[in-house]
Design a protein around this motif. Structure first.
Motif, PDB file in Angstrom:
ATOM      1  N   VAL A  93      35.893  26.519  55.959  1.00 45.50           N
ATOM      2  CA  VAL A  93      37.144  27.162  55.533  1.00 45.50           C
ATOM      3  C   VAL A  93      37.048  27.557  54.062  1.00 45.50           C
ATOM      4  N   SER A  94      36.492  26.663  53.239  1.00 47.80           N
ATOM      5  CA  SER A  94      36.342  26.946  51.806  1.00 47.80           C
ATOM      6  C   SER A  94      35.471  28.183  51.586  1.00 47.80           C
ATOM      7  N   VAL A  95      34.357  28.270  52.317  1.00 47.58           N
ATOM      8  CA  VAL A  95      33.445  29.413  52.188  1.00 47.58           C
ATOM      9  C   VAL A  95      34.146  30.697  52.642  1.00 47.58           C
ATOM     10  N   THR A  96      34.843  30.639  53.785  1.00 48.54           N
ATOM     11  CA  THR A  96      35.559  31.811  54.305  1.00 48.54           C
ATOM     12  C   THR A  96      36.597  32.291  53.295  1.00 48.54           C
ATOM     13  N   GLU A  99      34.893  34.009  50.409  1.00 49.85           N
ATOM     14  CA  GLU A  99      34.334  35.310  50.795  1.00 49.85           C
ATOM     15  C   GLU A  99      35.419  36.373  50.962  1.00 49.85           C
ATOM     16  N   SER A 100      36.627  35.938  51.345  1.00 49.11           N
ATOM     17  CA  SER A 100      37.708  36.917  51.545  1.00 49.11           C
ATOM     18  C   SER A 100      38.378  37.306  50.221  1.00 49.11           C
ATOM     19  N   LEU A 101      38.048  36.567  49.160  1.00 47.79           N
ATOM     20  CA  LEU A 101      38.648  36.828  47.846  1.00 47.79           C
ATOM     21  C   LEU A 101      37.587  37.404  46.920  1.00 47.79           C
ATOM     22  N   SER A 102      37.713  38.666  46.561  1.00 51.37           N
ATOM     23  CA  SER A 102      36.703  39.315  45.707  1.00 51.37           C
ATOM     24  C   SER A 102      36.854  38.861  44.255  1.00 51.37           C
ATOM     25  N   SER A 103      35.895  39.282  43.422  1.00 48.66           N
ATOM     26  CA  SER A 103      35.952  38.937  41.998  1.00 48.66           C
ATOM     27  C   SER A 103      37.176  39.556  41.332  1.00 48.66           C
ATOM     28  N   GLU A 104      37.620  40.717  41.836  1.00 53.77           N
ATOM     29  CA  GLU A 104      38.851  41.331  41.315  1.00 53.77           C
ATOM     30  C   GLU A 104      40.057  40.517  41.768  1.00 53.77           C
ATOM     31  N   GLY A 105      40.021  40.069  43.011  1.00 54.02           N
ATOM     32  CA  GLY A 105      41.137  39.303  43.570  1.00 54.02           C
ATOM     33  C   GLY A 105      41.405  38.006  42.844  1.00 54.02           C
ATOM     34  N   ILE A 106      40.337  37.324  42.403  1.00 49.63           N
ATOM     35  CA  ILE A 106      40.510  36.027  41.729  1.00 49.63           C
ATOM     36  C   ILE A 106      41.310  36.186  40.440  1.00 49.63           C
ATOM     37  N   LYS A 107      41.238  37.377  39.823  1.00 45.50           N
ATOM     38  CA  LYS A 107      41.970  37.613  38.571  1.00 45.50           C
ATOM     39  C   LYS A 107      43.480  37.625  38.803  1.00 45.50           C
ATOM     40  N   MET A 164      40.109  25.007  33.812  1.00 49.85           N
ATOM     41  CA  MET A 164      38.881  25.758  33.534  1.00 49.85           C
ATOM     42  C   MET A 164      39.002  27.199  34.051  1.00 49.85           C
ATOM     43  N   ILE A 165      39.515  27.358  35.277  1.00 48.81           N
ATOM     44  CA  ILE A 165      39.652  28.686  35.874  1.00 48.81           C
ATOM     45  C   ILE A 165      40.715  29.503  35.129  1.00 48.81           C
ATOM     46  N   GLY A 166      41.681  28.813  34.540  1.00 46.40           N
ATOM     47  CA  GLY A 166      42.734  29.493  33.780  1.00 46.40           C
ATOM     48  C   GLY A 166      42.232  30.099  32.475  1.00 46.40           C
ATOM     49  N   ASN A 167      41.016  29.719  32.070  1.00 38.11           N
ATOM     50  CA  ASN A 167      40.432  30.260  30.852  1.00 38.11           C
ATOM     51  C   ASN A 167      39.810  31.624  31.171  1.00 38.11           C
ATOM     52  N   PRO A 168      40.314  32.717  30.553  1.00 37.75           N
ATOM     53  CA  PRO A 168      39.820  34.065  30.882  1.00 37.75           C
ATOM     54  C   PRO A 168      38.306  34.218  30.776  1.00 37.75           C
ATOM     55  N   SER A 169      37.670  33.538  29.791  1.00 38.46           N
ATOM     56  CA  SER A 169      36.215  33.673  29.642  1.00 38.46           C
ATOM     57  C   SER A 169      35.477  33.055  30.831  1.00 38.46           C
ATOM     58  N   VAL A 170      36.114  32.086  31.508  1.00 44.10           N
ATOM     59  CA  VAL A 170      35.513  31.481  32.707  1.00 44.10           C
ATOM     60  C   VAL A 170      35.841  32.315  33.937  1.00 44.10           C
ATOM     61  N   SER A 171      37.110  32.705  34.087  1.00 44.97           N
ATOM     62  CA  SER A 171      37.525  33.448  35.284  1.00 44.97           C
ATOM     63  C   SER A 171      36.795  34.781  35.419  1.00 44.97           C
ATOM     64  N   GLU A 172      36.377  35.370  34.282  1.00 46.70           N
ATOM     65  CA  GLU A 172      35.621  36.634  34.309  1.00 46.70           C
ATOM     66  C   GLU A 172      34.282  36.454  35.018  1.00 46.70           C
ATOM     67  N   LEU A 174      33.614  34.190  37.455  1.00 51.18           N
ATOM     68  CA  LEU A 174      33.711  33.516  38.756  1.00 51.18           C
ATOM     69  C   LEU A 174      33.359  34.449  39.921  1.00 51.18           C
ATOM     70  N   THR A 175      32.094  34.538  40.223  1.00 48.15           N
ATOM     71  CA  THR A 175      31.651  35.334  41.364  1.00 48.15           C
ATOM     72  C   THR A 175      31.962  34.563  42.645  1.00 48.15           C
ATOM     73  N   VAL A 176      31.831  35.232  43.781  1.00 45.51           N
ATOM     74  CA  VAL A 176      32.058  34.577  45.075  1.00 45.51           C
ATOM     75  C   VAL A 176      31.090  33.405  45.235  1.00 45.51           C
ATOM     76  N   ASP A 177      29.803  33.621  44.895  1.00 46.82           N
ATOM     77  CA  ASP A 177      28.795  32.563  45.058  1.00 46.82           C
ATOM     78  C   ASP A 177      29.098  31.354  44.177  1.00 46.82           C
ATOM     79  N   LEU A 178      29.525  31.617  42.945  1.00 39.27           N
ATOM     80  CA  LEU A 178      29.846  30.524  42.027  1.00 39.27           C
ATOM     81  C   LEU A 178      31.045  29.728  42.552  1.00 39.27           C
ATOM     82  N   ARG A 179      32.042  30.419  43.106  1.00 38.36           N
ATOM     83  CA  ARG A 179      33.204  29.717  43.656  1.00 38.36           C
ATOM     84  C   ARG A 179      32.821  28.885  44.880  1.00 38.36           C
ATOM     85  N   LYS A 180      31.875  29.386  45.673  1.00 42.07           N
ATOM     86  CA  LYS A 180      31.389  28.609  46.831  1.00 42.07           C
ATOM     87  C   LYS A 180      30.711  27.329  46.343  1.00 42.07           C
TER      88      LYS A 180
END
Length: 198
Positions: A93-96, A99-107, A164-172, A174-180
């Motif tokens: 479920v975590s991987v799915t 994968e459904s959330l792009s790098s733009e979406g995470i922002k 950590m994710i709330g920090n813009p320099s980190v969230s920029e 956060l690729t899909v692979d890194l989030r996995k």
């Protein structure tokens, strides 16, 4: 519920579902109210009537998504599946989800918003942590988990990730692979079987 209220709820649901699809793959700032309304088959005025503005609507989408995911999570955690199967399902479920959330979406996740952070913390304390604690107990009973992790430690870990994710320099970054990978660390770091010292 009368006919008017039913239609009202249906419209609201259509708006939430339409934006959900868009918000996972595109930057929210680029999505206009007219586009959301067109996708939902409602007038732009309906969006303002229901939600007040686009930002409130975005939060509602996330809360709705978390609520739906939470119901499935609780149902699976309270099933008769063995510990390892639950772990595998949680990871799938975590991987799915990643994968459904792009790098733009995470922002679009408003981790810096105090109300959003409070909602996530409340959700973690009332839904996620109690279920994970039950899973740890199940893992211990099945001889799959040795030692223990406290609810306090899990909460601190989750808050650390949110900060950590709330920090813009980190969230920029956060690729899909890194989030996995982060999902893997969270699940198997907290619930994985401790290696036997040899």
């Amino acid at each position: 519920m009368n006919g008017f209220e039913k239609r009202r709820q249906q419209k609201k649901k259509q708006i939430l579902e339409s934006l959900t699809d868009m918000i996972m793959t595109r930057n929210f700032k680029e999505i206009g109210v007219r586009e959301i309304a067109q996708q939902a088959g409602v007038s732009p005025g309906s969006i303002y009537n229901f939600f007040g503005n686009k930002e409130v609507l975005a939060k509602e989408v996330f809360y709705h998504q978390m609520d739906e995911a939470g119901k499935d999570f609780v149902k699976m955690m309270n099933s008769d599946l063995p510990f390892e199967e639950k772990m595998n399902k949680m990871y799938e479920v975590s991987v799915t989800n990643q994968e459904s959330l792009s790098s733009e979406g995470i922002k679009n996740f408003i981790f810096t918003d105090p109300a959003f952070k409070a909602y996530i913390e409340q959700y973690a304390q009332t839904v996620v942590i109690p279920e994970i604690m039950k899973l740890i107990e199940q893992g211990k009973a099945e001889g799959k988990v040795s030692g223990g992790v406290s609810a306090e430690a899990i909460m601190m870990f989750m808050n650390g990730i949110i900060a950590m994710i709330g920090n813009p320099s980190v969230s920029e970054k956060l690729t899909v692979d890194l989030r996995k990978e982060l999902g893997h660390l969270f699940l198997y770091g907290i619930l994985g079987k401790k290696e036997q010292e040899g």
